[in-house]
Write an enzyme that holds these catalytic residues in place. Sequence first.
Site, PDB file in Angstrom:
ATOM      1  N   LYS B  75      30.433  56.914 -30.917  1.00 39.87           N
ATOM      2  CA  LYS B  75      31.178  57.937 -30.185  1.00 39.87           C
ATOM      3  C   LYS B  75      31.222  57.530 -28.724  1.00 39.87           C
ATOM      4  O   LYS B  75      30.209  57.042 -28.191  1.00 39.87           O
ATOM      5  CB  LYS B  75      30.472  59.292 -30.350  1.00 39.87           C
ATOM      6  CG  LYS B  75      31.190  60.457 -29.674  1.00 39.87           C
ATOM      7  CD  LYS B  75      30.468  61.774 -29.924  1.00 39.87           C
ATOM      8  CE  LYS B  75      31.206  62.955 -29.306  1.00 39.87           C
ATOM      9  NZ  LYS B  75      30.512  64.237 -29.534  1.00 39.87           N
ATOM     10  N   SER B 150      33.297  68.014 -31.337  1.00 35.26           N
ATOM     11  CA  SER B 150      33.891  67.037 -30.459  1.00 35.26           C
ATOM     12  C   SER B 150      33.893  65.619 -31.039  1.00 35.26           C
ATOM     13  O   SER B 150      34.648  64.771 -30.577  1.00 35.26           O
ATOM     14  CB  SER B 150      33.168  67.034 -29.116  1.00 35.26           C
ATOM     15  OG  SER B 150      31.824  66.606 -29.260  1.00 35.26           O
ATOM     16  N   SER B 174      29.074  69.817 -32.807  1.00 42.40           N
ATOM     17  CA  SER B 174      30.013  68.692 -32.686  1.00 42.40           C
ATOM     18  C   SER B 174      29.798  67.571 -33.687  1.00 42.40           C
ATOM     19  O   SER B 174      30.589  66.631 -33.727  1.00 42.40           O
ATOM     20  CB  SER B 174      29.957  68.109 -31.280  1.00 42.40           C
ATOM     21  OG  SER B 174      30.613  68.950 -30.380  1.00 42.40           O
TER      22      SER B 174
END
Lengths: 95, 484
Positions: B75, B150, B174
């Site tokens: 990420k 997210s 997330s």
Amino acid sequence: MGLSVSDIRKIADLAYMKMDDSEYEELEREINSILEMIAEMQQVDTSNIKPVSHPTGETQGLRKDQATATDCTKLVMANAPLEQENLFLVPKVID
Amino acid sequence: MFAKTILQLSQGLQDRQFSAVEIATLFLDRIEKFSNLNAFLDINRDTSLKQAKAADKRLAERRANPLTGIPIAHKDIFVTTDFKSTAGSKMLANYKSPFNATIVDNLQSAGMVSLGKLNCDEFAMGSSNENSFYGPVLNPWDKEHVPGGSSGGSAAAVSARLVPAATATDTGGSIREPAAFCGITGVKPTYGRASRWGMIAFASSLDQGGIMCSSAEEAGLIFNSMLGFDSQDSTSVDRPPENFNRYIDKDLKELKIGIPREFFDSNIDNEVRVAIQAALQALEHAGMNLIEITLPNSHLGIPVYYVIAPAECSSNLSRYDGVRYGYRAEDHENLTEMIKKTRSEGFGKEPKRRIMIGTYVLSQGYYDAYYLKAQQVRQLIINDFSSAFLDCDIIAGPVTAETAFKLGDKIKDPLSMYQSDFYTIPASLAGIPAMSIPCGFSSTGLPIGLQLMGNYFEEAKLLGVAHSYQKLTDWHTKMPDGIS
């Protein structure tokens, strides 16, 4: 009692941000509705409840006061928007 | 080949059926082929292949471990020296970190091959990935729907098998929400287990790194190399190393699964409810006992979260001033104006909104009424879990009230977007380990996730229960159409 557009401008100023008039108005609506949602939490009785600092109750870890980093000046300065002789350049602050 | 599990890939590498370079090439080609998903923000073929060659050398020299040669992607919240680190923001568009996040280093030391960086909501703020400066990620199951956020890029990439596993971060859900929306396994460990060193900070008392992959067993295998004490992170918890897969072969028959009454209210979509109930029955058939529990303060999760997260975000994001790194605005008269313009042009809508709320709740005269109060109510939420875990081993319920919503549906209404995290926020506030595993589909073919939560440091037990469910069902092996 909600926040006014002028309150929103003041908060933006504290946060070092500047926006268009329309953005302030939009934020006024949004922030007031978020604060209204938050208000539910403020009604809860929390007398004698200690605030959380670390979720598992750990205390902050400390390390020995020793330099550990290798010399990475070049790598750090490579990200600088404006630099000269390993110094970060900003607009003049003293006349 | 792309459909193989990490365990199958690992076996194939050990048996020399294929090389790490071949695997890396195959997945890099897939990343390019499916670039329309917008899951990846940065790749670097040369760097990845170099790592793969090193992995092959280790394998040839019999110095490998089960993860050596397995591809991973990170990420874009984890900083990396080999790739740009943007946090999904214009503010860090060209940022090249001088160091790697500890988690990146840990997985690299195990021999995993980094394939690049994954799209996410700006500074990990969002539940749909629509807040990324680099555009939304599409859900591989239906490209008109969001992948969740997210960690939307991580979830979409694993779901479309562009990479077998991806790192992710969880502040209020997330990892679990996008894992549920994309039909994969996503796990957030106990707060303090995963080093936050080099993880771009959003809300420090909540942020926790974790993993997305195809099964609980894979997650445990990766956790064995990924988690551990880090003296660089002052909130890291110092505990001896452990095998996170030690419950995989254990008999879990007598375990008690707590079902929180509050998680089955009227807001939950009927198809989701039916899928969750079927999953709970499967656990019962496996011999576990279902008991009703109560988390009476869980409805306070969202209000508490939207004080603590913005407060900590406003403090963490004050570092972006355009002086030392990141974006700097043009045309300014003086230093103050330069910083104000930089922040106003560099941050997107959601970070700005949260910085504003955070600045307000921390401003003079309001601290006690908001931040302090929120941290007290947070203790009540923690107490709920402590009481519940006296009666049960694992807590189970939905991850989200509905399946993935359509792109554009909630982006204009922050409050309804915030409500998406109703079932995930309590575990984040408590700092307990929690995960999402696939447990079915809606009639329109969108995945549904089952949430499992464990007590502090009981990741192994949590993964064990998830594994026993995945032994009985095959939801976690399903793949979206059109990814061949």
